[in-house]
Structure formats: structure tokens, C-alpha cells
Design a protein around this motif. Structure first.
Motif, PDB file in Angstrom:
ATOM      1  N   ASN A  98       0.813  -1.205   0.000  1.00  0.00           N
ATOM      2  CA  ASN A  98       0.000   0.000   0.000  1.00  0.00           C
ATOM      3  C   ASN A  98       0.849   1.258   0.000  1.00  0.00           C
ATOM      4  N   SER A  99       0.269   2.302  -0.476  1.00  0.00           N
ATOM      5  CA  SER A  99       0.963   3.585  -0.535  1.00  0.00           C
ATOM      6  C   SER A  99       0.340   4.542   0.454  1.00  0.00           C
ATOM      7  N   LYS A 100       1.147   5.265   1.165  1.00  0.00           N
ATOM      8  CA  LYS A 100       0.663   6.268   2.098  1.00  0.00           C
ATOM      9  C   LYS A 100       1.396   7.552   1.783  1.00  0.00           C
ATOM     10  N   LEU A 101       0.749   8.439   1.115  1.00  0.00           N
ATOM     11  CA  LEU A 101       1.372   9.707   0.731  1.00  0.00           C
ATOM     12  C   LEU A 101       1.348  10.626   1.939  1.00  0.00           C
ATOM     13  N   THR A 102       2.523  10.811   2.536  1.00  0.00           N
ATOM     14  CA  THR A 102       2.670  11.556   3.782  1.00  0.00           C
ATOM     15  C   THR A 102       3.383  12.862   3.516  1.00  0.00           C
TER      16      THR A 102
ATOM     17  N   TYR B  33      -7.027  10.314  -1.644  1.00  0.00           N
ATOM     18  CA  TYR B  33      -6.522  10.581  -0.296  1.00  0.00           C
ATOM     19  C   TYR B  33      -7.353  11.680   0.373  1.00  0.00           C
ATOM     20  N   PHE B  45      -2.520  12.993   7.443  1.00  0.00           N
ATOM     21  CA  PHE B  45      -3.101  11.917   6.638  1.00  0.00           C
ATOM     22  C   PHE B  45      -4.283  11.303   7.382  1.00  0.00           C
ATOM     23  N   TYR B  48      -6.717   6.572   2.820  1.00  0.00           N
ATOM     24  CA  TYR B  48      -6.308   6.397   1.429  1.00  0.00           C
ATOM     25  C   TYR B  48      -7.192   5.321   0.805  1.00  0.00           C
ATOM     26  N   PRO B  55      -7.115   0.496   2.005  1.00  0.00           N
ATOM     27  CA  PRO B  55      -6.105  -0.337   2.652  1.00  0.00           C
ATOM     28  C   PRO B  55      -5.467   0.318   3.863  1.00  0.00           C
ATOM     29  N   ASP B  56      -5.568   1.635   3.978  1.00  0.00           N
ATOM     30  CA  ASP B  56      -4.933   2.321   5.090  1.00  0.00           C
ATOM     31  C   ASP B  56      -5.897   3.313   5.710  1.00  0.00           C
ATOM     32  N   SER B  58      -5.375   4.196   8.916  1.00  0.00           N
ATOM     33  CA  SER B  58      -4.658   4.446  10.174  1.00  0.00           C
ATOM     34  C   SER B  58      -4.743   5.879  10.651  1.00  0.00           C
TER      35      SER B  58
END
Lengths: 113, 113
Positions: A98-102, B33, B45, B48, B55-56, B58
Motif C-alpha cells: 500500500n501507498s501512504k502519501l505523507t 486521499y 493523513f 487512502y 487499505p490504510d 490508520s
């Protein structure tokens, strides 16, 4: 803790001066993005860097990604009042598939005429 | 549309009320996002989406926050029983996927009174 640290927090420069701002990650960066934001507005994409050692320029703005891919710098040559705003760096923090653009907290740049 | 569209642009609500924020991504963008930006802070964040799945999750601050995406397109962020600390600008972004430029909407400014 902040995954992306930006420095300095804020910067005031005289018009015509050069400046450099930084973005540092404790993890390997798989994609590093620079955005600019005017107060109360959305983010405007500036540049994306992916490869270690990569350098890109657009008008008077140059961004570099270091060889180890954990730090990026953004350099503005001969700053103008139009360069004022908040500069944010963002990165793909890959977690599994997965990608988390932070994003970092941003650097506020003021340019004095 | 040509860009990411968010609605409403501004929302004032009373504490304890539920609010729903909408994001229309760029057509064909599979990644979406949600971020929250408070005064003087960077982008926090929230969640997403890849297609319709998240998937995220969090970053969601509490169970009062939820988000869904339908048809791989429009997404809604719902905040139940709003609190004053929920006041912020909520930004949505979409992209073609990992390691590609994310395009941001203009945001929804939420004020809880």
C-alpha cells in the motif's frame, strides 16, 4: 514522531536572494514530491523526484534527491514575491503493497520586496 | 471535471451535528486521499483509497470519522457528533496510483461552533 522533517520552519528573504529548504526522512523515499500552497488554498504540484541523485528544475526552482534517497532540497534562485507561500514535501511511505502519501509540516517562505 | 472538486467549500456546523464532505476526483484516478490541515499545521493523513477499498485507515482520528468511496469515483468523509477540535480544512487528492503526481482539491473549511 514526524516521518518527514522540513527545515527551516519558516524563512524570510529579501527579493532577489537565493534560498534553500530541506526535507529529511528517516526512511528510504520511493517518491518525493514538492508542493506549494498559498494560505487558504489547495496545493500546487511543483516537482516529483524518484531516483537517487535526480535533479529537476522549473523556472527558478530546482529540487534534488540525494543519492541515499533520504533527503531532498529545494533551491530558489533570485527569489520573487510570487515565490512566497508554504512549501510542503510529500513522500510515498510504502507499507507492504500500500501507498501512504505523507507530508511534512511545511516551510513558510516570505519574500520582502 | 478538469480537476479535483470538493464540496461544500465552507461548512459551519453546531457541535454534536454530523457532517458529510464530498470529493470528486479526476476521472480515471484510482487513488484517492483525504487529509486534514489545521492552522499552522501540515497535512495530517486521514485515509487512502485504492479503487473502492481503503487499505490504510490508520489516520482516522476516532471512530466518529468514516469514509467511503463508490464506483471508484466519488468519496465522502463523514464526521459524526462533531467537536470543536474537528475544525480544520479537509483536503482531498487523487492520483493515477503510487509514485504519480497527486492533484489536490481546494478543500472544505469546516468550522464547528
Amino acid at each position: 514522531s514526524q516521518e518527514l522533517e522540513q527545515s527551516p520552519q519558516s524563512l524570510i528573504v529579501q527579493e532577489g536572494k537565493n534560498l534553500t529548504i530541506n526535507c529529511t526522512s528517516s526512511k528510504t523515499l520511493y517518491g518525493l514530491y514538492w508542493y506549494k500552497q498559498k494560505y487558504g488554498e489547495g496545493l500546487i504540484f511543483l516537482m516529483m523526484l524518484q531516483k537517487g541523485g535526480e535533479e529537476k528544475s522549473h523556472e527558478k526552482i530546482t529540487a534534488k534527491l540525494d543519492e541515499k534517497k533520504q533527503q531532498s532540497s529545494l533551491h530558489i534562485t533570485a527569489s520573487q514575491p510570487s515565490h512566497a507561500g508554504i512549501y510542503l514535501c510529500g513522500a510515498d511511505m510504502v507499507t507492504g503493497a500500500n501507498s501512504k502519501l505523507t507530508f511534512g509540516k511545511g516551510i513558510t517562505l516570505s519574500v520582502r520586496p | 471535471g478538469a480537476g479535483v472538486s470538493q464540496s461544500p467549500s465552507n461548512k459551519v456546523t453546531e457541535k454534536g451535528k454530523d457532517v458529510e464532505l464530498r470529493c470528486d476526483p479526476i476521472s480515471g484516478h484510482t487513488a484517492l486521499y483525504w487529509y486534514r490541515q489545521s492552522l499552522g499545521q501540515g497535512l495530517e493523513f486521514l485515509i487512502y483509497f485504492q479503487g473502492n477499498s481503503a487499505p490504510d485507515k490508520s489516520g482516522l482520528p476516532s471512530d466518529r470519522f468514516s469514509a467511503e468511496r463508490t464506483g471508484g469515483s466519488v468519496s465522502t468523509l463523514t464526521i459524526q457528533r462533531t467537536q470543536q477540535e474537528d475544525s480544520a480544512v479537509y483536503l482531498c487528492a487523487s492520483s493515477l496510483g503510487r509514485a504519480t503526481e497527486a492533484f489536490f482539491g481546494q478543500g472544505t473549511r469546516l468550522t464547528v461552533v
